[in-house]
Design an enzyme around this catalytic site. Structure first.
Site, PDB file in Angstrom:
ATOM      1  N   HIS A  23      59.215  19.751  97.379  1.00 25.91           N
ATOM      2  CA  HIS A  23      58.363  20.950  97.459  1.00 25.91           C
ATOM      3  C   HIS A  23      57.983  21.319  98.894  1.00 25.91           C
ATOM      4  O   HIS A  23      56.880  21.808  99.145  1.00 25.91           O
ATOM      5  CB  HIS A  23      57.090  20.766  96.609  1.00 25.91           C
ATOM      6  CG  HIS A  23      56.530  22.078  96.135  1.00 25.91           C
ATOM      7  ND1 HIS A  23      55.293  22.197  95.530  1.00 25.91           N
ATOM      8  CD2 HIS A  23      57.041  23.344  96.184  1.00 25.91           C
ATOM      9  CE1 HIS A  23      55.061  23.457  95.218  1.00 25.91           C
ATOM     10  NE2 HIS A  23      56.108  24.171  95.606  1.00 25.91           N
ATOM     11  N   ASP A  82      48.351  13.782  95.269  1.00 24.06           N
ATOM     12  CA  ASP A  82      48.440  14.733  96.386  1.00 24.06           C
ATOM     13  C   ASP A  82      47.183  15.587  96.531  1.00 24.06           C
ATOM     14  O   ASP A  82      46.908  16.111  97.606  1.00 24.06           O
ATOM     15  CB  ASP A  82      49.696  15.604  96.281  1.00 24.06           C
ATOM     16  CG  ASP A  82      49.819  16.341  94.959  1.00 24.06           C
ATOM     17  OD1 ASP A  82      48.976  16.132  94.059  1.00 24.06           O
ATOM     18  OD2 ASP A  82      50.778  17.120  94.803  1.00 24.06           O
ATOM     19  N   HIS A  83      46.409  15.731  95.452  1.00 22.50           N
ATOM     20  CA  HIS A  83      45.134  16.467  95.491  1.00 22.50           C
ATOM     21  C   HIS A  83      44.464  16.286  94.138  1.00 22.50           C
ATOM     22  O   HIS A  83      44.940  15.521  93.288  1.00 22.50           O
ATOM     23  CB  HIS A  83      45.346  17.955  95.813  1.00 22.50           C
ATOM     24  CG  HIS A  83      46.382  18.617  94.969  1.00 22.50           C
ATOM     25  ND1 HIS A  83      46.184  18.880  93.638  1.00 22.50           N
ATOM     26  CD2 HIS A  83      47.643  19.039  95.247  1.00 22.50           C
ATOM     27  CE1 HIS A  83      47.267  19.459  93.136  1.00 22.50           C
ATOM     28  NE2 HIS A  83      48.176  19.555  94.096  1.00 22.50           N
ATOM     29  N   HIS A 111      51.939  16.950  86.529  1.00 22.03           N
ATOM     30  CA  HIS A 111      52.001  18.413  86.662  1.00 22.03           C
ATOM     31  C   HIS A 111      52.513  19.014  85.353  1.00 22.03           C
ATOM     32  O   HIS A 111      53.353  18.423  84.676  1.00 22.03           O
ATOM     33  CB  HIS A 111      52.943  18.790  87.806  1.00 22.03           C
ATOM     34  CG  HIS A 111      52.723  20.157  88.365  1.00 22.03           C
ATOM     35  ND1 HIS A 111      52.981  21.296  87.647  1.00 22.03           N
ATOM     36  CD2 HIS A 111      52.270  20.573  89.578  1.00 22.03           C
ATOM     37  CE1 HIS A 111      52.708  22.357  88.390  1.00 22.03           C
ATOM     38  NE2 HIS A 111      52.263  21.937  89.578  1.00 22.03           N
ATOM     39  N   LYS A 163      41.647  21.269  91.933  1.00 22.50           N
ATOM     40  CA  LYS A 163      42.830  21.764  92.626  1.00 22.50           C
ATOM     41  C   LYS A 163      42.622  23.180  93.161  1.00 22.50           C
ATOM     42  O   LYS A 163      42.011  24.021  92.510  1.00 22.50           O
ATOM     43  CB  LYS A 163      44.015  21.736  91.656  1.00 22.50           C
ATOM     44  CG  LYS A 163      45.312  22.308  92.209  1.00 22.50           C
ATOM     45  CD  LYS A 163      46.428  22.195  91.186  1.00 22.50           C
ATOM     46  CE  LYS A 163      47.727  22.809  91.716  1.00 22.50           C
ATOM     47  NZ  LYS A 163      48.859  22.641  90.780  1.00 22.50           N
ATOM     48  N   ASP A 185      51.199  13.714  90.991  1.00 20.79           N
ATOM     49  CA  ASP A 185      51.135  15.157  91.212  1.00 20.79           C
ATOM     50  C   ASP A 185      50.010  15.743  90.363  1.00 20.79           C
ATOM     51  O   ASP A 185      50.067  15.673  89.131  1.00 20.79           O
ATOM     52  CB  ASP A 185      52.478  15.781  90.827  1.00 20.79           C
ATOM     53  CG  ASP A 185      52.645  17.198  91.342  1.00 20.79           C
ATOM     54  OD1 ASP A 185      51.750  17.677  92.053  1.00 20.79           O
ATOM     55  OD2 ASP A 185      53.665  17.823  91.038  1.00 20.79           O
ATOM     56  N   ASP A 186      48.979  16.287  90.999  1.00 16.92           N
ATOM     57  CA  ASP A 186      47.855  16.920  90.287  1.00 16.92           C
ATOM     58  C   ASP A 186      46.988  15.921  89.523  1.00 16.92           C
ATOM     59  O   ASP A 186      46.252  16.320  88.618  1.00 16.92           O
ATOM     60  CB  ASP A 186      48.360  17.979  89.293  1.00 16.92           C
ATOM     61  CG  ASP A 186      48.804  19.262  89.958  1.00 16.92           C
ATOM     62  OD1 ASP A 186      49.108  19.237  91.167  1.00 16.92           O
ATOM     63  OD2 ASP A 186      48.867  20.297  89.276  1.00 16.92           O
ATOM     64  N   CYS A 206      49.810  21.295  96.603  1.00 14.86           N
ATOM     65  CA  CYS A 206      50.951  20.397  96.807  1.00 14.86           C
ATOM     66  C   CYS A 206      51.607  20.531  98.179  1.00 14.86           C
ATOM     67  O   CYS A 206      51.681  19.561  98.937  1.00 14.86           O
ATOM     68  CB  CYS A 206      52.009  20.643  95.739  1.00 14.86           C
ATOM     69  SG  CYS A 206      51.400  20.555  94.040  1.00 14.86           S
TER      70      CYS A 206
END
Length: 590
Positions: free
Chosen positions: A144, A350-351, A298, A375, A43-44, A83
């Protein structure tokens, strides 16, 4: 004569049989088995945060081992820079605006567990198809993508309604509000405005009351009562949601049951790991799909004590190194059960990393290497180019690096194909099966064009000109960085998709990523002879792409992202929502 014919056919068939028997195990395994599938999503995480992508200061030996034993993608692209839309695209194999999961406004992700927006029930995830193919399917970690639609228990957006047999984790996402000691993160600027408005209204009410008591102002008691009532209702209307973010959003669920409200963050990571290993052990006798959706990296970067202070990059580096250790524990569990050669493992983020996420001098977001932006930026590479690693011993060639454009959406048709399923024929699937590329039976990705959105706004388009090797990228819209030249929107915390915070380009900014992956030097008609041809070609592709889009309900509309008390998951009688059903840090009996 008969003997001669028999001898003749034997001479033809025998080499054929031997040829089939001598086929490498690589091909046999790919054809005759339904592999276990383990999808690991950070995540992130920035592409520059991992050793095998060039980081030499954050230690990620387990992720690096995956790359050494498998295939590493250097141009792996998320379908969105945030996300919620990125994960929607990942699970459906479709650009998020096709399912209504990209926003027309500035609220570009799911904001509340008690909102009504989410991944629509009519979307077909790869988990649903694998479930139909006999797979045991599990999601551990972050979701999410919404929970309910019309009532507290309809669970229309819930993982169990999208093909997962088992869910343990956060229906929302980890945010700093989940840690009482951290500065609130969620909608911080809007909350400040609400507090200021409340104080102003209260001050007006108090001034009117004092004026009435002292005789300086002629105000009726009914007017004062109305003012006081309005002040109270205004305060309650927003504080009932924003004042209890930790209780409404920071919760853990097992299937449909809320198990922690609020979550006990000190043990969350160990529980997620234990649940993941338990899922593998429980389902080792049949094909399984495990989607381990990490809460790392995150903010608030919740990290167990044994990893705090271990890295050279502060708390962020500690958090990434803990995630890498968790990856290693999952790999060890797979090896222990003898599943290594029958399991496809995929790792991605995810990014891109969040450049603006800082507290004072502490950098709490990731690093995107040589790539510009981060992001929330729909066009620049730093927001959408992510790690992408596949490992399947005996099937995928070890130590391979592929520079072709690929997408997180490609996982959808890839795993559906491996499971023996069929892609939905009633909708557009934007992903492409990666197995031929991963196995080396083709040289090029099937993607000719990739479209890069920020919300519903098209910011950039990538064209892979396969005959020349060029990878053209045209930017129609770019965010305005602040301070100028800083490479991010430090004044806002996020770069916007539209409005005063962006610049429109006509003609578009054009780069050749094969020569300029950092997007440092835009080309022009004076410096690039093919400039006009490329711009026209990409323009026609955009027109064709737009013709494939159909109107769908906006899942991230202002109404859908608003907190609704009647939709709030609650482990008690609303609003008395607090519980800890995990007890003494033990897994529930399953």
């Amino acid at each position: 004569m008969i003997w001669q014919l028999t001898s003749y056919w034997a001479s033809l068939v025998t080499p054929l049989i031997f040829g089939l028997l001598l086929q490498p195990p690589l091909t046999q395994l790919a054809i005759v088995t339904q592999p276990n599938i383990v999808l690991l999503m950070a995540d992130d995480l920035g592409i520059g945060d991992i050793g095998c992508y060039g980081n030499d200061t954050i230690r990620t030996p387990n992720i690096d081992r995956l790359a050494k034993e498998g295939v590493r993608l250097t141009q792996h692209i998320a379908a969105a820079p945030l996300c919620t839309p990125s994960r929607a695209a990942f699970l459906t194999g479709r650009y998020p605006l096709r399912s209504g999961m990209d926003a027309i406004n500035n609220y570009r992700v799911i904001f509340w567990n008690g909102g009504s927006g989410g991944l629509p029930p009519n979307e077909t995830t790869f988990a649903k198809i694998l479930q139909q193919q006999g797979y045991s399917t599990g999601l551990i970690g972050k979701w999410h993508l919404g929970v309910n639609c019309e009532s507290r228990n309809d669970h229309c957006h819930h993982p169990l309604n999208h093909g997962f047999d088992y869910f343990y984790g956060m229906p929302f996402t980890l945010i700093s509000d989940c840690q009482p000691t951290e500065t609130p993160e969620m909608d911080r600027a809007f909350r400040r405005k609400l507090w200021l408005s409340t104080q102003m209204i209260g001050l007006v009410t108090l001034t009117a009351a004092l004026g009435r008591l002292t005789g300086l102002i002629s105000v009726g008691w009914k007017t004062l009562a109305c003012l006081a009532g309005f002040s109270f209702l205004f305060f309650v209307s927003w504080y009932s949601s924003y004042g209890f973010v930790r209780y409404w959003n920071c919760i853990m669920m097992r299937n449909h049951e809320v198990t922690e409200q609020p979550m006990v963050t000190d043990r969350t990571m160990s529980f997620i790991l234990r649940e993941s290993i338990s899922f593998i052990e429980r389902n080792k006798q049949k094909p399984f799909l495990l989607f381990l959706s990490f809460l790392h990296s995150h903010t608030p970067l919740i990290t167990t004590e044994k990893f705090v202070g271990r890295s050279r990059h502060g708390l962020y580096g500690d958090n990434v190194e803990e995630m890498d250790w968790m990856v290693g524990q999952v790999l060890d569990a797979i090896d222990k059960e003898g599943l290594k050669n029958t399991t496809l493992i995929y790792f991605a983020s995810d990014h891109g990393g969040w450049l603006e996420r800082q507290e004072g001098k502490r950098q709490l977001g990731g690093w995107n290497g040589i790539y510009r932006g981060g992001k929330a930026m729909g066009g620049w590479e730093g927001g959408i180019r992510v790690p992408g690693i596949f490992r399947w011993p005996g099937v995928l060639p070890a130590g391979t690096v592929i520079d072709e454009p690929t997408s997180l959406m490609d996982v959808y048709p890839t795993v559906v194909h491996l499971a023996g399923g069929a892609l939905p024929q009633d909708r557009v699937i934007d992903g492409r099966d990666l197995m031929p590329l991963l196995q080396g039976t083709v040289d090029h990705s099937e993607h000719k064009f990739l479209f890069h959105y920020c919300g519903i706004h098209l910011h950039a388009v990538r064209w892979h000109q396969k005959d020349s090797g060029a990878i053209w990228k045209a930017h129609y819209v770019t965010p305005v960085f602040h301070p100028p030249g800083a490479g991010a929107c430090y004044d806002r915390g996020f770069c916007p998709c539209f409005g005063e915070g962006v610049t429109h380009h006509d003609p578009p900014l054009l780069f050749d990523l094969s020569r300029d992956p950092s997007e440092a030097k835009p080309l022009s008609a004076d410096t690039e002879p093919l400039f006009d041809i490329v711009i026209r070609k990409i323009g026609r592709a955009v027109e064709e792409h737009h013709r494939t889009l159909t109107p769908v309900p906006e899942q991230l509309s202002v109404y859908n992202i608003m907190w609704k008390p009647w939709l709030q998951p609650c482990c008690g009688t609303f609003p008395l929502c607090w519980c800890d059903k995990e007890g003494e840090n033990k897994l529930a009996n399953l």
